[in-house]
Design an enzyme around this catalytic site. Structure first.
Site, short mmCIF file in Angstrom:
data_model
loop_
_atom_site.label_atom_id
_atom_site.label_comp_id
_atom_site.label_asym_id
_atom_site.label_seq_id
_atom_site.Cartn_x
_atom_site.Cartn_y
_atom_site.Cartn_z
N SER A 1 -5.23 0.09 11.42
CA SER A 1 -4.41 0.03 10.23
C SER A 1 -3.49 1.25 10.17
O SER A 1 -3.82 2.32 10.69
CB SER A 1 -5.29 -0.01 8.98
N CYS B 1 0.83 -1.20 0.00
CA CYS B 1 0.00 0.00 0.00
C CYS B 1 0.87 1.26 0.00
O CYS B 1 1.88 1.34 0.70
CB CYS B 1 -0.91 0.01 1.22
#
Length: 559
Positions: free
Chosen positions: A474, A198
């Site tokens: 996260s 990511c």
């Protein structure tokens, strides 16, 4: 002192008449006498087809092995597992993510010990493979290198760069009627346009930066994007490097020291990195037998200004940081602000101070601010204690200006119950969303709450509510969130005492997180509380729940 023997382990496996049978096995799969006379380097790969983060690792491993052979070593590749946080997010599958960190470390340790490797180079890619590989290297204390696979390039949607974070937040916007089915479908088709982890300063890039600053990864390697044309050269050179590290006899615990861990924590603070770094660096310290407490993260972050304008709290991503000057530029900033132990050694043979000296900053780059113009005077995380978190909890400060919130609790046993209410519009401004029984033992597995936090942001509530959990967040999470609350509810933590309507106060300046209840009332409620039995507490998850330590100690299973 005699020179270091590069075959210090593998001689016992390959040398002498009594090892003929072992050599016969290895010759049957292509190793010759010349190969077996050389030092054996384990190439611990995390390739898997379940996610983009590690999808390209099989190809990169061939370049690493070519580098090892060119430098005079014999590579032996092994593979371990990986779990995608992003793909499993919001499902019961996410309970396996943190558990996988332990399995990754265990499996690399077992193969390296079993096959008497002389050195190990570990190839990581996603959130848990990065700390998991370094935990294994710390346990083994062999000549070691960790090579990160790199970030994905950003996607493009409506003429702007997007990352997977935009998709998670779009789910909340869609539920709130702010985005159509067609728009959501278009966004999901472009947000993750290839291989790599990511793109923001989420957990993968946070840990990759931390370990380059720590010195176990080659200088300048972490922010080279996954599909950049230079990545195969980085991999080849890393293969050469591990042989050089072996010949110099430099082991992992000579690199992983208290000072190098403090350097890594400072990098997390100045970059606005993931709160998961607290969990993972505590775990690495534990594996290396280094005393490190959760409160040291707060002390370092308080003394370290936030300089990196990186997503999720900022504007830029890892590809932009690479163009700006990469991790060496961040190291240089830490040196200039007096937050760097300059004499800490790295796998390259340079000190981290020498890497700072050699950093090259792209003129006019906007990603890493000068010391004279910080985004904030302190770093991106804080550790709070109080009657709700006697052992501490982690609060993310990057990406918002809030340092105080007081409001009524909305209490949920588990993420799914909270998510259903959020998507139904049942959370209002001022609420403190409390999600418990998501801790390491209670989950089991300590899930991340990105789906919930992103949905709150997508619904426009991100600046008006707070969230508290004994689970994790996260690296893509932003907003006023407190995670890793310890002790967790399943182990008698006071978060088990909270009921709907109780007033919760989060006060960063006071370093406190409290519920407005008397001590005897908290004790009585905790004593009466029965944690729900998780249907997922079977097999490996049950074993993990029995062994795992508190989040305040890194949630490790090695005692």
């Amino acid at each position: 002192m005699s020179p270091f023997d590069p075959k210090h382990k593998s001689r016992a496996l390959t040398d002498g008449p009594q090892r003929a049978a072992a050599r016969a096995y290895l010759k049957g799969i292509g190793y010759g006498d010349d190969d077996l006379a050389k030092p054996i380097i384990g190439v611990a790969n995390t390739w898997i087809e379940t996610m983009p983060c590690n999808f390209h690792r099989r190809v990169r491993a061939t370049h690493v092995k070519d580098g090892i052979r060119a430098a005079g070593g014999t590579p032996m590749e092994l593979n371990t597992i990986a779990i995608s946080d992003g793909i499993t997010m919001g499902t019961s599958g996410m309970k396996t993510s943190l558990v996988s960190r332990e399995v990754i470390a265990d499996s690399i340790e077992l193969v390296a010990r079993g096959h008497l490797f002389d050195g190990v180079i570990a190839l990581s890619g996603c959130d848990k493979t990065i700390p998991g590989t370094v935990m294994a290297l710390a346990r083994l204390d062999l000549p070691s290198v960790m090579l990160y696979g790199g970030s994905i390039r950003p996607g493009r949607y409506e003429d702007r760069d997007v990352t997977i974070m935009d998709v998670f937040e779009a789910v909340g916007a869609h539920a709130a009627g702010k985005m159509s089915d067609e728009q959501l479908h278009e966004l999901e088709g472009v947000a993750s346009p290839g291989a790599g982890a990511c793109g923001g300063q989420f957990t993968a890039n946070t840990m990759a930066m931390a370990f380059e600053v720590l010195g176990i990864s080659p200088a300048g390697s972490a922010m080279v994007p996954a599909e950049h044309k230079a990545k195969h050269e980085v991999a080849f050179e890393a293969g050469q490097l591990i042989v050089d590290v072996l010949k110099r006899g430099v082991t992992a615990r000579q690199i992983i020291t208290k000072h190098s861990l403090e350097n890594a924590i400072a990098a997390v603070a100045t970059s606005g990195g993931s709160t998961n770094a607290v969990l993972h660096l505590l775990a690495v310290a534990k594996e290396a037998d280094i005393e490190l407490s959760i409160d040291e993260f707060d002390a370092i972050s308080t003394a370290t200004p936030l300089l990196c304008d990186l997503k999720p709290g900022g504007r830029y991503n890892a590809v932009d940081l690479y163009a700006a000057g990469g991790v060496p530029l961040v190291i240089q900033r830490l040196r200039d602000m007096g937050r760097l132990h300059e004499d800490a050694i790295t796998v390259t043979g340079q000190t981290v101070g020498e890497i700072a000296d050699g950093a090259r900053e792209t003129e006019g780059q906007p990603v890493v601010r000068p010391l004279s113009d910080p985004i904030k005077p302190t770093g991106g995380i804080a550790i709070l204690r109080g009657n709700l978190a006697p052992e501490g909890c982690v609060v993310k400060l990057a990406g918002h200006e809030r340092r105080y919130h007081q409001g009524p609790a909305r209490v949920f046993d588990g993420e799914e119950a909270a998510m259903a209410v959020v998507l139904a519009g049942g959370i209002v401004a001022g609420d403190v969303v409390v999600i418990r029984n998501e801790g390491p033992a209670g989950g089991p597995g300590m899930r991340e709450m990105l789906a919930v936090t992103a949905a709150l942001n997508g619904a426009g509530l991100g600046e008006h509510v707070a969230l508290l959990t004994d689970g994790r967040f996260s690296g893509a999470t932003h907003g006023f969130m407190g995670g890793h609350v310890a002790p967790e509810a399943a182990r008698g933590g006071p978060i088990a005492a909270v009921r709907d309507g109780d007033v919760v106060t989060i006060d960063v300046d006071a370093k406190r997180i409290d519920v407005a209840l008397a001590e005897d009332e908290i004790a009585a409620r905790v004593a009466a509380y029965e944690a729900p039995v998780s249907v997922d507490a079977t097999g490996v998850l049950r074993k993990y729940a029995l062994l795992v330590s508190s989040a305040s100690e890194g949630a490790v299973t090695t005692g």
